[in-house]
Design an enzyme around this catalytic site. Sequence first.
Site, PDB file in Angstrom:
ATOM      1  CG  ASN A  98      -1.764   1.224   1.337  1.00  0.00           C
ATOM      2  OD1 ASN A  98      -1.806   2.027   0.398  1.00  0.00           O
ATOM      3  ND2 ASN A  98      -2.452   1.393   2.455  1.00  0.00           N
ATOM      4  CD1 TRP A  99       4.067   1.191  -2.366  1.00  0.00           C
ATOM      5  CD2 TRP A  99       4.241   2.165  -4.378  1.00  0.00           C
ATOM      6  NE1 TRP A  99       5.097   0.569  -3.035  1.00  0.00           N
ATOM      7  CE2 TRP A  99       5.223   1.149  -4.279  1.00  0.00           C
ATOM      8  CE3 TRP A  99       4.173   2.895  -5.556  1.00  0.00           C
ATOM      9  CZ2 TRP A  99       6.122   0.862  -5.317  1.00  0.00           C
ATOM     10  CZ3 TRP A  99       5.057   2.606  -6.588  1.00  0.00           C
ATOM     11  CH2 TRP A  99       6.029   1.599  -6.469  1.00  0.00           C
ATOM     12  CE  LYS A 100      -0.352   3.340   4.600  1.00  0.00           C
ATOM     13  NZ  LYS A 100      -0.478   3.456   6.032  1.00  0.00           N
TER      14      LYS A 100
ATOM     15  CD  GLU B 258      -4.293  -2.277   6.807  1.00  0.00           C
ATOM     16  OE1 GLU B 258      -3.142  -2.559   6.485  1.00  0.00           O
ATOM     17  OE2 GLU B 258      -4.837  -1.218   6.484  1.00  0.00           O
TER      18      GLU B 258
ATOM     19  N   GLY C 280       1.580   2.113  10.894  1.00  0.00           N
ATOM     20  CA  GLY C 280       2.609   3.153  10.899  1.00  0.00           C
ATOM     21  C   GLY C 280       3.228   3.411  12.262  1.00  0.00           C
TER      22      GLY C 280
ATOM     23  CB  SER D 145       3.959  -2.027  12.303  1.00  0.00           C
ATOM     24  OG  SER D 145       3.594  -0.690  12.567  1.00  0.00           O
TER      25      SER D 145
ATOM     26  N   GLY E 170       2.536  -1.194   4.317  1.00  0.00           N
ATOM     27  CA  GLY E 170       2.637   0.221   3.984  1.00  0.00           C
ATOM     28  C   GLY E 170       4.084   0.658   3.880  1.00  0.00           C
ATOM     29  N   GLY E 171       4.580   1.292   4.931  1.00  0.00           N
ATOM     30  CA  GLY E 171       5.924   1.884   4.934  1.00  0.00           C
ATOM     31  C   GLY E 171       7.025   0.969   4.402  1.00  0.00           C
TER      32      GLY E 171
HETATM   33  P1  PGA Z   1       2.145   0.261   7.669  1.00  0.00           P
HETATM   34  O1  PGA Z   1       0.751   0.553   6.905  1.00  0.00           O
HETATM   35  O2  PGA Z   1       2.678  -1.037   7.131  1.00  0.00           O
HETATM   36  O3  PGA Z   1       3.016   1.431   7.334  1.00  0.00           O
HETATM   37  O4  PGA Z   1       1.822   0.155   9.132  1.00  0.00           O
HETATM   38  C1  PGA Z   1      -0.133  -0.484   6.582  1.00  0.00           C
HETATM   39  C2  PGA Z   1      -1.387   0.062   5.962  1.00  0.00           C
HETATM   40  O5  PGA Z   1      -1.842   1.152   6.346  1.00  0.00           O
HETATM   41  O6  PGA Z   1      -1.973  -0.567   5.059  1.00  0.00           O
END
Ligand code: PGA
Length: 239
Positions: free
Chosen positions: A8-10, A163, A169, A199, A220-221
Amino acid sequence: MKKILIANWKMCDKSALDALHFLKDLPNPQKKDVRIAAPFTLIREMAGNSLKIRIGGQNMHSFSEGAFTGEISARMLREAGADFVILGHSERRHLLGETNEFIQGKVERAVVEGLSFVLCVGETLEEKELEETFDVIENQLDSAFDGVLEDQLESCGALIAYEPVWAIGSGKSAEISEIMKVHEFIKKKYDLPVLYGGSVNLENFQKLLGSRSIDGVLVGGASLGAATFGQMIQLLPEG
Ligand code: PGA
């Protein structure tokens, strides 16, 4: 069942060229189920890549067209080359005020359009502390899937991502035992693959995917660097 890895590149600050370099630096996933939910502006550039990594969007509107400034429809996503979409991400629920009702409309639209989607659900820290996790998740799922038949969900390739909001995050992933309880609860209600997100990183990746009740991860990150994401592709179990 194949385990699923979704980035998920946001709203990452990658140019089209950055995205192409990223793809070039990845190992070939072969037949593994690897996907990237990219910002809208990168979808066309990334779709149809030679690695056969599926490219998706991170949101869409519930209507097929209309006066909704700044919004995007399922067909527009498709037309750009997306073949899946994330719906109900907690950042949209909590920062942008998306309601369960709105998300239900999006689910219905995705089903009508036959667009595969990942429905995100999860409790906030406050809800967790009040021991409301299961109620919150049940409500999010039941509202989102209201009026949609389970067969329809299956045939459009629906996935659920658990999630916990407090884990996103934060660098603090949920414990496997906690995740398993929630996943088993979800699986009892809906016969769909359930991913975990919050995370996920290289350290916890294998442990998470080693669990029978975790069908995949939404990252995500840690998905933004090709070296780390490439290692995740390599570590992703084959089937
Ligand atoms: P994260 O984000 O891996 O940075 O915690 C996951 C997400 O929001 O899908």
